[in-house]
Design a protein around this motif. Sequence first.
Motif, PDB file in Angstrom:
ATOM      1  N   UNK A 170       0.828  -1.202   0.000  1.00 41.82           N
ATOM      2  CA  UNK A 170       0.000   0.000   0.000  1.00 41.82           C
ATOM      3  C   UNK A 170       0.863   1.253   0.000  1.00 41.82           C
ATOM      4  N   UNK A 171       0.292   2.331  -0.519  1.00 44.61           N
ATOM      5  CA  UNK A 171       0.912   3.642  -0.378  1.00 44.61           C
ATOM      6  C   UNK A 171       0.380   4.236   0.924  1.00 44.61           C
ATOM      7  N   UNK A 172       1.204   4.207   1.942  1.00 42.97           N
ATOM      8  CA  UNK A 172       0.745   4.526   3.297  1.00 42.97           C
ATOM      9  C   UNK A 172       0.598   6.038   3.467  1.00 42.97           C
ATOM     10  N   UNK A 173      -0.531   6.424   4.059  1.00 44.09           N
ATOM     11  CA  UNK A 173      -0.792   7.841   4.281  1.00 44.09           C
ATOM     12  C   UNK A 173      -1.282   8.059   5.707  1.00 44.09           C
ATOM     13  N   UNK A 174      -0.760   9.129   6.313  1.00 42.86           N
ATOM     14  CA  UNK A 174      -1.183   9.543   7.656  1.00 42.86           C
ATOM     15  C   UNK A 174      -1.789  10.930   7.549  1.00 42.86           C
ATOM     16  N   UNK A 175      -3.009  11.082   8.021  1.00 39.75           N
ATOM     17  CA  UNK A 175      -3.689  12.381   8.019  1.00 39.75           C
ATOM     18  C   UNK A 175      -3.616  13.016   9.400  1.00 39.75           C
TER      19      UNK A 175
END
Length: 852
Positions: free
Chosen positions: A614-619
């Motif tokens: 996955x392309x990991x994203x943190x908001x």
Amino acid sequence: MSVSISPKKNGSLGTFAGVFTPSILTILGIILFRRMGYVLGEAGLAKTLIIMCLANSISVLTSFSLAAIATNLKVKGGGDYYLISRTLGLEFGGAIGIVLFLAQSVSIAFYCIGFGEAISGMGIFADIAFLPQMIAATALLLLFVLAWTGADWATKFQYAVMAILVLALISFFIGGFQKWDTNLLWASRINETDNTGFWILFAIFFPAVTGFTQGVSMSGDLKDPGKSLPLGTFLAVALSVLIYLAVAVVYSASSPLATLASNYNIMKDTAQWGIFIDAGVISATLSSAMASFLGAPRILQSLARDKIFAFLNPFALGAGAFDNPRRGVLLSLCIALGTIAMGQLDLIAKVVSMFFLISYGLLNYATYFEAATQSPSFRPRFRWYHRNLSLAGFLICLGVMLAIDWKTGVAAVAILFAIYQYLKRTSGPSRWADSQRSYHLQQIRKNLLATQEDIEHPREWRPFILVLSGSSDHRLPLLWFASLVEGGSGLTTAVNMVVRQGIISVKAKDELTLQLQQDLLNFDSRAFGLFVSAPDVETGLDILIQSYGIGPVKANTILINWNEKSEKSEKNFRNMYFPDYKQQVQKALRDGCNVVFFDGRQIKELLEYPDQEDEIRIDVWWRGDDTSNLLLLLAYLVTRNEKWESASIRLLAVNYSSDSPENQDALSKRLDEIRINALPVIVTGVTSTIIKEKSKDAHLVFIPFIMKQKQPVCFTGDLFETILPDIKVAAMAMAAKTMQLDAEPEEGKVKELADLYDQLVHAEKRAQVAEKRALDLARAAAGIMESIDLTSHDNTEEIVKKINESIKIRKKAASAGEKAFREKAKLEQALKNATEQGVKTDRLPSGENNDS
């Protein structure tokens, strides 16, 4: 002569039989009879004395270490190996155990070759090729038979060997004094040719001083180890030093250096009765070889029984009533035979020297390490010890190793380090208590005290987390999240708090503590565990936050599972329940702890989350306040985790009225100042619906919460129950204190205290100047009055003038004195203020404090 088998019962040997005799017999060995003259002839008396002093400094310093550590614990099988492994730990023990076994095995061959040289030098046999090696091999096989059967003749006949050595030395000294030539002694000071290097000669001589550790393996058989080990060892070392010095002087006064360097039988030629020298060589070499043959396999057996190396486990087996390590005896035989095949006594002496230097160096370091921990358990009965002696011994051993042959020394250290690293990665749990933990505890104390003296600064903030949960199912998601936001810099303590309505039983506490420890073990968490019971949750949480930690290490963040509610405990403990911490948010905030709620409902998915593909994203939802700073910092710490290091952080800013280029530029500039890589996105008119739409695909979402009617809700005012079902994983937080992500080193309390210190310095200087002014004026006035001669009636006008001048100066002095008093009062107040703020007034330029 040291052996771990004795015909006597444990605790029956005294200092002379158990320590002194085996040690002195090993020291007065082949080097004394066969190589002392060669070293002296090549080096000259002056250099030889330096070599002897350096070599004996190692033996003396190591004897101090040996006396200290051997009287601090009962030495079991393995001798030096046991001492080092039980101090420095399994990894160092395994590495040095191999070296010690090899050193002892090679020493067998070393002494046997010396025996072969002595026999062949007697001219009994014809001139046969490789005769010394053949004799050495024959002697080795005979010794092998004795070692295989477990014969213990060494202890029985050590007095006979001692008598032969005494007769040999008496014979030598009588012959030497008969040939005494003082002019020759003076001429032998320096060898002008100097063919052989200093360190090569040192390596050849050094095995002469080994053997002083032979009494260690007899520790369990001594009546009083605390008295016998240090006394017997030091007596053996002292006597051997005197004997070697005397032999060197007699050699120098009785034979030219050239003869000493070329004739290995010079001691026999010098002695009054040469037959005693032959008998001494035979006795010394065979007894020393037998001692090594009995010692080496027992080191290997002890190493194998500690189960450090799996491939050595077969060598743990012993045979017979004395547990004779026959497999180790056989391996020692093979190593000794291979060494004898080399047939070069001088070369083998260098190898033996390197092995023993390594072992003595580590023995010294192990003792220094044990003493440096300042553990209350380090209570050696030998009182004449200081840890710097062990440190000096270690450094000298290391320096000598590198000086003899720096390539070999570096290679030896590298091999030891490689074995250490191998064992560190492959060994199982520690099988004994060593000093490693004591060392770490001492470092904790040292660092805590140092941290206490430093001034707290926002740049040093790191998460010290209290994980509050009473259920394993709810605790595991918190441990997973805490391990992320620690970022390799923080500490986590998992707290199991129960509220008791009656008297809590010891059984309940033990079982709940065990459950907590099992949770930490199952998750492979590096968190600490803490069980707390309290009459009510408010009191319990208040006491926990205030008392947790030590010195400057205090809890600053509370982590709570959003989905956990108040629950009764297991039916066995019906009088207790686990509290709902959501009701205690305001109390935690008032006590200075940030509060973080974590919503992780799918623990199984979390443990494998996120997928590497996955392309990991943190908001991070950003409002530009302290809570936003906290959330952004936690998000950054998450990216320090190996699985999350490729994650991108998206900053969703809601504190701007429009998504204008100016606002975008301001937000980007703010991120640059903070030095955290994040994608800035301005969101206007934010609602709970927008939050769900924007962050539904994020792997982790950080959201600020606010308090509404004493309940934590989303910063939009909406209940989290309407938002969280549409978000994968969320963390909601509120900061309790100011969070500065762009603080400069000169800012904060550091600057305040620095300014206060400067003011204090100025106040002190003003007070000193005013006081000096007042004293100078008073002295001037007094001087004028002393110059007036009242008995003289001449020049009355001049006298009156001086009196008036003195009065004026006294008035100025009084005024200056009042000013000095005021300045000192200001200084005292400044000192009081500075002390209250933590400024160290003992560092003032004048070196004075509030007594100024």
